[in-house]
Design an enzyme around this catalytic site. Structure first.
Site, short mmCIF file in Angstrom:
data_model
loop_
_atom_site.label_atom_id
_atom_site.label_comp_id
_atom_site.label_asym_id
_atom_site.label_seq_id
_atom_site.Cartn_x
_atom_site.Cartn_y
_atom_site.Cartn_z
N ASP A 1 34.19 39.04 64.91
CA ASP A 1 35.53 39.57 65.12
C ASP A 1 35.93 40.27 63.82
OD1 ASP A 1 38.20 40.08 65.32
OD2 ASP A 1 38.81 37.99 65.67
N TRP B 1 42.09 32.53 63.76
CA TRP B 1 41.53 33.39 64.80
C TRP B 1 40.21 32.85 65.30
CZ3 TRP B 1 44.98 35.93 67.15
CH2 TRP B 1 46.09 36.41 66.47
N LYS C 1 44.76 47.61 62.75
CA LYS C 1 44.78 47.43 61.30
C LYS C 1 44.18 48.67 60.63
CE LYS C 1 44.53 42.77 62.69
NZ LYS C 1 45.91 42.38 62.71
N1 PMP Z 1 41.32 38.39 65.45
C1 PMP Z 1 41.82 38.71 64.25
C2 PMP Z 1 40.98 38.52 63.03
C3 PMP Z 1 43.12 39.21 64.15
O1 PMP Z 1 43.63 39.53 62.96
C4 PMP Z 1 43.89 39.38 65.33
C5 PMP Z 1 45.28 39.96 65.30
N2 PMP Z 1 45.98 39.87 64.17
C6 PMP Z 1 43.32 39.02 66.54
C7 PMP Z 1 42.03 38.54 66.57
C8 PMP Z 1 44.07 39.18 67.83
O2 PMP Z 1 44.10 40.52 68.11
P1 PMP Z 1 44.86 41.16 69.35
O3 PMP Z 1 46.31 40.90 69.12
O4 PMP Z 1 44.48 42.59 69.26
O5 PMP Z 1 44.37 40.49 70.58
#
Ligand code: PMP
Length: 360
Positions: A172, A102, A196
């Site tokens: 994040d 991520w 989550k």
């Molecule tokens: N950052 C992290 C740490 C994540 O776990 C996720 C999704 N699993 C995301 C970003 C992306 O999130 P979204 O699908 O809500 O854009």
């Protein structure tokens, strides 16, 4: 009603009392004769509900008036771009620490709008540790430093908050927010997708220090500026009303549990018993350095990967679902967010031991 032990990484399990409350509320929400999905977001009823949710999360995280709490859409992925567009100028340098997938994605978006300096990258360990802060190559006048406190796929979590002096910290927190108390005052911007620990997908939470609200690029779209949300009570356009309402129920549920100190104690117990079970066995293993292990996402592999499909099939038959690791890494992953009970973790450990006895 049969509920499974749900180890989904997200959208993830919700607390059962919240689900029951939603079921009761749906046909006639608060005596309105409508569900929360069928009423104007500008109605007094919804505005009250929205404000209660904000008050509850402020209480949970101890958020002061120096910060705005924003209820947005677009997921954490949109935040990757928004953070850069709102907190830097095109010729600024922005620092990133990468500890997994991520963080890498966040860098890719940031690089479209500013100069990215990779202050640290844990790629050399296959993203199995958080690099020591004294090894980071920080930029003294960076517009901000971004990191991912918990990498959901690799299960790598920071156990410390970096010290960047006057450089704002941008984080994040998608997969760790509300798992334990945090000192919000240490951060410039916290963002998290809801799916989550907060509530249903479709809602994104941002907590931003008010002095950072005026730094957005003039050409940024209105819906991509934090200021627009802060000025309108997050009602710049129609918000995700159902997800916002559910988030409020989740916040209240966590307050009833005793707040984040109490929640953290349970989370620590849950994760440490699962890691202990994995470490005690030669049949299962987790590659993450002990000081970087996630409380929320516990990846593990079987010594014999040809047993993976059998493990998944038998665990599902035993009522344990969503244990397949992310498609990019394989193996298994147990996501044990707040709403996954200690009893579910115990059931998983029992199943793993039985599976090892049969197939090991
Ligand atoms: N950052 C992290 C740490 C994540 O776990 C996720 C999704 N699993 C995301 C970003 C992306 O999130 P979204 O699908 O809500 O854009």
């Amino acid at each position: 009603m049969t509920r499974v032990h749900n180890f989904s990484a997200g959208p993830a399990a919700l607390p059962e009392p919240v689900l029951q409350r939603i079921r009761e509320d749906i046909p006639d929400w608060g005596g309105t004769g409508m569900s929360v999905m069928e009423i104007s977001h500008r109605s007094k009823e919804f505005v009250d509900c929205a404000e209660r949710a904000e008050a509850s999360i402020r209480k949970l995280l101890g958020i002061s008036d120096a910060y705005s709490v924003l209820f947005m859409q677009g997921g954490a992925t949109l935040q990757f771009a928004m953070a850069t567009l709102n907190l830097s100028a095109a010729d600024d340098t922005v620092d990133y620490v990468i500890t997994g997938s991520w963080g890498k994605k966040a860098v890719k978006e940031a690089g479209r709008f500013a100069n990215v300096n990779i202050a640290a990258d844990a790629e050399d360990s296959g993203y199995t540790h958080v690099p020591a802060e004294d090894s980071w190559q920080k930029t003294s006048d960076a517009a901000y430093l971004h990191y991912t406190p918990n990498e959901t796929i690799g299960g790598v979590e920071f156990q410390f908050v970096p010290d960047t002096g006057d450089v704002p910290l941008v984080v994040d927190m998608s997969s760790t927010i509300l798992s334990r108390p945090v000192d919000v005052d240490r951060f410039g911007l916290i963002y998290a997708g809801a799916q989550k620990n907060i509530g249903p997908a479709g809602l994104t939470l941002a907590i931003i220090r008010n002095d950072l609200l005026d730094k957005a690029r003039p050409d940024a779209p209105t819906l991509m500026t934090y200021k627009a949300f802060a000025d309108s009570g997050s009602m710049t356009n129609t918000p995700p009303v159902f997800a916002w309402y559910v988030a409020g129920l989740v916040f209240d549920h966590l307050l009833e549990q005793g707040g984040l100190e109490a929640v953290a104690a349970v989370n620590q117990r849950k994760s440490s018993k699962l890691y202990s079970a994995i470490d005690a066995s030669d049949f299962y293993s987790n590659p993450v350095a002990e000081d970087s292990r996630s409380w929320m996402n516990v990846p593990f592999v079987l010594a014999d990967p040809s047993l993976d499909p059998v493990f998944l099939e038998e665990s599902k038959a035993a009522g344990l679902t969503n244990l397949k690791g992310h498609r990019s890494v394989g193996g298994m992953r147990a996501s044990i967010y707040n709403a996954v009970s200690e009893a579910s973790v115990d059931a998983l450990i029992d199943f793993m031991q039985q599976f090892e006895n049969t197939h090991g």
